[in-house]
Scaffold this motif. Structure first.
Motif, mmCIF file in Angstrom:
data_model
loop_
_atom_site.group_PDB
_atom_site.id
_atom_site.type_symbol
_atom_site.label_atom_id
_atom_site.label_comp_id
_atom_site.label_asym_id
_atom_site.label_seq_id
_atom_site.Cartn_x
_atom_site.Cartn_y
_atom_site.Cartn_z
ATOM 1 N N ALA A 18 0.506 10.116 -2.073
ATOM 2 C CA ALA A 18 1.629 10.112 -1.122
ATOM 3 C C ALA A 18 2.535 11.319 -1.355
ATOM 4 O O ALA A 18 3.005 11.954 -0.406
ATOM 5 C CB ALA A 18 2.422 8.817 -1.260
ATOM 6 N N GLU A 19 2.770 11.644 -2.648
ATOM 7 C CA GLU A 19 3.600 12.802 -2.987
ATOM 8 C C GLU A 19 2.936 14.104 -2.546
ATOM 9 O O GLU A 19 3.605 15.014 -2.050
ATOM 10 C CB GLU A 19 3.865 12.833 -4.496
ATOM 11 N N VAL A 24 2.573 18.664 1.136
ATOM 12 C CA VAL A 24 1.774 19.464 2.078
ATOM 13 C C VAL A 24 2.436 19.486 3.453
ATOM 14 O O VAL A 24 2.520 20.543 4.097
ATOM 15 C CB VAL A 24 0.334 18.912 2.186
ATOM 16 N N SER A 25 2.904 18.333 3.903
ATOM 17 C CA SER A 25 3.574 18.270 5.205
ATOM 18 C C SER A 25 4.862 19.088 5.195
ATOM 19 O O SER A 25 5.214 19.730 6.187
ATOM 20 C CB SER A 25 3.875 16.823 5.583
ATOM 21 N N LYS A 26 5.551 19.094 4.037
ATOM 22 C CA LYS A 26 6.768 19.883 3.904
ATOM 23 C C LYS A 26 6.451 21.382 4.007
ATOM 24 O O LYS A 26 7.177 22.141 4.657
ATOM 25 C CB LYS A 26 7.441 19.587 2.558
ATOM 26 N N VAL A 27 5.343 21.808 3.377
ATOM 27 C CA VAL A 27 4.915 23.214 3.443
ATOM 28 C C VAL A 27 4.590 23.601 4.887
ATOM 29 O O VAL A 27 5.021 24.655 5.374
ATOM 30 C CB VAL A 27 3.668 23.447 2.547
ATOM 31 N N ILE A 28 3.831 22.768 5.564
ATOM 32 C CA ILE A 28 3.412 23.062 6.940
ATOM 33 C C ILE A 28 4.616 23.122 7.878
ATOM 34 O O ILE A 28 4.748 24.056 8.683
ATOM 35 C CB ILE A 28 2.404 21.998 7.437
ATOM 36 N N ILE A 29 5.515 22.143 7.769
ATOM 37 C CA ILE A 29 6.696 22.098 8.641
ATOM 38 C C ILE A 29 7.596 23.298 8.392
ATOM 39 O O ILE A 29 8.080 23.941 9.336
ATOM 40 C CB ILE A 29 7.476 20.780 8.432
ATOM 41 N N PRO A 178 16.665 29.292 -0.998
ATOM 42 C CA PRO A 178 17.167 28.028 -1.574
ATOM 43 C C PRO A 178 16.054 27.047 -1.939
ATOM 44 O O PRO A 178 16.196 26.293 -2.903
ATOM 45 C CB PRO A 178 18.056 27.455 -0.450
ATOM 46 N N ILE A 179 14.946 27.086 -1.185
ATOM 47 C CA ILE A 179 13.824 26.199 -1.518
ATOM 48 C C ILE A 179 13.228 26.592 -2.869
ATOM 49 O O ILE A 179 12.982 25.735 -3.736
ATOM 50 C CB ILE A 179 12.736 26.256 -0.427
ATOM 51 N N PHE A 180 13.004 27.891 -3.076
ATOM 52 C CA PHE A 180 12.401 28.366 -4.325
ATOM 53 C C PHE A 180 13.336 28.167 -5.517
ATOM 54 O O PHE A 180 12.891 27.862 -6.626
ATOM 55 C CB PHE A 180 12.020 29.847 -4.205
ATOM 56 N N VAL A 181 14.639 28.365 -5.289
ATOM 57 C CA VAL A 181 15.614 28.206 -6.369
ATOM 58 C C VAL A 181 15.616 26.771 -6.897
ATOM 59 O O VAL A 181 15.771 26.528 -8.095
ATOM 60 C CB VAL A 181 17.023 28.615 -5.886
ATOM 61 N N GLN A 182 15.429 25.806 -6.001
ATOM 62 C CA GLN A 182 15.478 24.398 -6.372
ATOM 63 C C GLN A 182 14.112 23.833 -6.786
ATOM 64 O O GLN A 182 14.004 22.676 -7.166
ATOM 65 C CB GLN A 182 16.008 23.570 -5.190
ATOM 66 N N GLU A 187 5.601 24.274 -8.037
ATOM 67 C CA GLU A 187 5.913 24.051 -6.626
ATOM 68 C C GLU A 187 6.036 25.381 -5.883
ATOM 69 O O GLU A 187 5.591 25.499 -4.731
ATOM 70 C CB GLU A 187 7.218 23.257 -6.501
ATOM 71 N N ILE A 188 6.627 26.381 -6.555
ATOM 72 C CA ILE A 188 6.748 27.709 -5.940
ATOM 73 C C ILE A 188 5.367 28.296 -5.677
ATOM 74 O O ILE A 188 5.100 28.855 -4.600
ATOM 75 C CB ILE A 188 7.576 28.652 -6.847
ATOM 76 N N ILE A 189 4.470 28.159 -6.664
ATOM 77 C CA ILE A 189 3.096 28.653 -6.512
ATOM 78 C C ILE A 189 2.400 27.922 -5.360
ATOM 79 O O ILE A 189 1.699 28.540 -4.537
ATOM 80 C CB ILE A 189 2.306 28.480 -7.823
ATOM 81 N N ALA A 190 2.610 26.601 -5.299
ATOM 82 C CA ALA A 190 1.989 25.795 -4.237
ATOM 83 C C ALA A 190 2.549 26.181 -2.870
ATOM 84 O O ALA A 190 1.800 26.285 -1.888
ATOM 85 C CB ALA A 190 2.225 24.313 -4.499
ATOM 86 N N TYR A 191 3.860 26.417 -2.806
ATOM 87 C CA TYR A 191 4.478 26.861 -1.550
ATOM 88 C C TYR A 191 3.862 28.191 -1.100
ATOM 89 O O TYR A 191 3.464 28.349 0.068
ATOM 90 C CB TYR A 191 5.985 27.038 -1.725
#
Length: 260
Positions: A18-19, A24-29, A178-182, A187-191
């Motif tokens: 689920a996570e 993944v949906s967050k990356v796509i959106i 701001p996304i990368f900072v947090q 997660e940054i690599i995945a983004y």
């Protein structure tokens, strides 16, 4: 006990999936929201590359888009450090460069139309055989000019696409920083990996859209008339949307170099 452990294991697996799905949906959106305008840019460049006498090719568009987007990613990764050296608002002034591309396209279009008009006038003064020879020579010159594109010519076309992508990237940097900072390192690599994959998907969608038979036929016939105006409109939009002029006026009035 075994049943309890099995239930907990399934629950943990379900939570993890689920996570992953949420991430993944967050990356796509996020990618779609920050790159929806690139659809217009890519379609315009693929329209340009569809012309038989164009020196721009599909590979230039793809490489240029990746180069431009990778540059935006790097600027976002450097985050606030870069923002203190290069205010994001300054990128908006690249809109002038895109307007120049459009004006240059109009100039080239006018020259081509005058050339064709002159050739038609000369064709009426010649017999049918000479017309055929001239047509074949004209087509071969176009093919030769495209085949003889030098390495530096390839680089110029790729840089042209990347500069337009960067100029349109104010929203990307403003949202990615701001996304990368947090985010954590993984997660940054995945983004970044997800965004780069989405760039390829976006290029593929735009390519097939332009090369749909009816659209492709239309593109080959009218793209030279459409592209310059798209560039000019996009350049004006970037200058306005980036708010670079209000920022410049504020700097001139206060005498302080602000970064937002």
């Amino acid at each position: 006990m075994n049943n309890t452990e099995e239930t907990e294991s399934r629950s943990a697996t379900g939570t993890m999936l689920a996570e992953i799905a949420t991430f993944v949906s967050k990356v796509i959106i996020t990618f779609i929201l920050t790159n929806i305008q690139d659809v217009v840019i890519l379609i315009n460049f693929f329209l340009e590359s569809s012309k038989t006498d164009s020196i721009m090719e599909n590979i230039h568009v793809v490489f240029g888009q990746y180069l431009g987007f990778s540059t935006l990613l790097m600027l976002s990764l450097f985050g606030y450090t870069i923002s203190y050296m290069l205010p994001v608002k300054l990128i908006g002034f690249l809109g002038f460069l895109i307007i120049f591309f459009g004006l240059n396209g109009l100039h080239t279009l006018a020259k081509d139309l005058l050339k064709k008009r002159k050739e038609k006038k000369q064709a009426f003064e010649r017999n049918q055989d000479n017309e055929r020879v001239e047509f074949i020579q004209f087509e071969s010159e176009n093919i030769t000019s495209k085949e003889n594109l030098t390495f530096m010519g390839d680089i110029k076309q790729i840089v042209k696409v990347s500069l337009v992508t960067i100029a349109n990237g104010n929203d990307n940097i403003a949202i990615y920083v701001p996304i990368f900072v947090q985010s954590k390192s993984w997660e940054i690599i995945a983004y970044a990996a997800g965004f780069l994959i989405m760039v390829g998907v976006l290029c593929l969608v735009c390519y097939y859209f332009v090369h749909y038979p009816l659209i492709f036929k239309f593109a080959q016939k009218y793209s030279q008339f459409i592209s310059p105006f798209v560039f000019i409109g996009l350049g004006i939009y970037i200058l306005i949307d980036s708010k670079c002029f209000p920022w410049l006026i504020k700097v001139l009035e206060t005498g302080q170099w602000t970064y937002t």
